[in-house]
Design an enzyme around this catalytic site. Structure first.
Site, PDB file in Angstrom:
ATOM      1  CD  GLU A 199      -5.261  -2.053  -3.674  1.00 58.97           C
ATOM      2  OE1 GLU A 199      -5.363  -2.807  -2.696  1.00 58.97           O
ATOM      3  OE2 GLU A 199      -4.839  -0.891  -3.580  1.00 58.97           O
ATOM      4  CD  GLU A 249      -7.199  -3.310  -0.326  1.00 57.14           C
ATOM      5  OE1 GLU A 249      -6.893  -2.947  -1.479  1.00 57.14           O
ATOM      6  OE2 GLU A 249      -6.418  -3.251   0.637  1.00 57.14           O
ATOM      7  CE1 TYR A 276      -2.712   5.217  -7.473  1.00 55.20           C
ATOM      8  CE2 TYR A 276      -2.659   5.428  -5.086  1.00 55.20           C
ATOM      9  CZ  TYR A 276      -3.047   4.741  -6.213  1.00 55.20           C
ATOM     10  OH  TYR A 276      -3.760   3.587  -6.092  1.00 55.20           O
ATOM     11  CD  GLU A 279      -3.002  -1.094   0.151  1.00 55.92           C
ATOM     12  OE1 GLU A 279      -2.929  -0.207  -0.718  1.00 55.92           O
ATOM     13  OE2 GLU A 279      -3.911  -1.943   0.175  1.00 55.92           O
TER      14      GLU A 279
END
Length: 347
Positions: free
Chosen positions: A221, A187, A127, A120
């Site tokens: 995910e 998720e 990003y 994670e």
């Protein structure tokens, strides 16, 4: 039903057995022998998670740097808003995985959660990486501010925030179960309208670097959702007093509300994007909800959406019902890894 607060698991307690007597609230020495754990098949889950290791700067963003200015204004806006959404969802996941680990008395769960937390953290880094490739720092910061300011996104994330924070304030079995439910939703469903946007760009040969990154995240995910679903089922079995009509009805209501909010969000962010049918997107959200409910051992809510209405998306996303494909074995897309930041040497 007891509302006893759980204590954090001891790091080492030699008087307890190595094999845990419970996922939460059990007894364990803290010594992990993968050949003698309460749920033996979780070792395979651990191995799959570890096998998914990747780093953000392995993905070449050179073509995306050139292509982003050529996207339509609507595509650029959606790109930035969806990155803002994904970062808002993934940022708390690192800490939530660690919180599960702190209260888990099963050392196999502690280890699996450590891997999930690391992944994670990589997602959130990715990003920042993709945005730094295509827009200015000012635009990057505005994208990351959306999670605090955009009213549709705030409404969409409100329930997640409330249940995650309730777990922090009162670490009870019930709050842990509720947090698992929202982690499964996050998720397994909340990401997917965002994923679909990037896959839609990729099928038109746009922003393939970003799509590659999203594919890596999507693969992770899927595994996270699968494990949390199994942990939910096991925790409910170990604490049967919560396996009652009232709690299960709460789960179904949470799914219904979350589906409605996800459809509202996807309509808001994708309404001006060519290539995505919003009715199909709504059906896909319901399909994903059904899929996660089945994984949790519960019944489907949307009987008319048991099949994937967006068939084209299967080329971009791993599927538990199909054969898992390695990203670099796919024939439809060829990706180039680079060790140089953002692939700028290829410009």
């Amino acid at each position: 039903m007891s509302e006893l607060l759980l204590e954090r698991a001891k790091t080492l307690e030699p008087r307890n057995p190595n094999k845990s007597t419970g996922i939460f609230g059990g007894k364990s020495s803290g010594i992990l022998n993968w050949n003698d754990i309460a749920y033996p098949h979780w070792y395979k889950m651990y191995k799959r998670l570890v096998g998914n290791y990747w780093q953000a700067d392995e993905v070449n963003m050179a073509s995306d740097v050139k292509q982003f200015p050529t996207l339509t204004k609507e595509e650029q806006d959606a790109y930035l808003k969806i990155i803002g959404l994904l970062s808002t969802l993934d940022a708390p996941q690192t800490r939530t995985a660690l919180l599960f680990s702190l209260y888990a008395t099963d050392p196999s769960v502690q280890s699996i959660m450590a891997v999930i937390a690391q992944q994670e953290a990589v997602h959130n880094e990715s990003y920042s990486y993709v945005l730094s490739s295509v827009v200015s720092l000012k635009d990057q910061n505005e994208s990351f501010e959306l999670g605090r300011k955009d009213p549709v996104l705030l409404k969409r994330n409100d329930a997640i925030m409330n249940h995650y924070n309730a777990f922090v304030d009162e670490p009870t079995i019930e709050n842990i179960l509720r947090t698992m439910v929202y982690t499964i939703l996050l998720e397994g469903m909340f990401f997917y309208s965002g994923f679909a946007f990037f896959y839609n760009l990729a099928r038109h040969n746009k922003m393939v670097g970003t799509s590659t990154m999203v594919s890596y995240i999507n693969r992770d995910e899927l595994e996270h959702g699968r494990f949390i679903s199994e942990m939910f089922r096991a925790t409910l079995a170990e604490n049967p007093e919560y396996n009652n009509e009232q709690f299960i009805e709460w789960v179904y209501e949470s799914f219904k509300q979350s589906v409605d909010l996800e459809i509202e969000w996807s309509t808001y962010v994708l309404k001006n994007v060519d290539g995505i049918d919003l009715e199909e997107m709504a059906g896909y959200v319901k399909y994903r909800a059904n899929k996660m409910l089945r994984m949790m051992g519960l019944s489907e809510l949307y009987r008319e959406h048991v099949e994937n209405p967006m068939k084209w998306i299967r080329a971009y996303v791993d599927n538990f019902d199909g054969t898992k494909t390695d990203f670099f074995e796919q024939t439809s897309r060829q990706y180039t890894k680079t060790s140089d930041l953002n692939g700028f040497d290829d410009l």
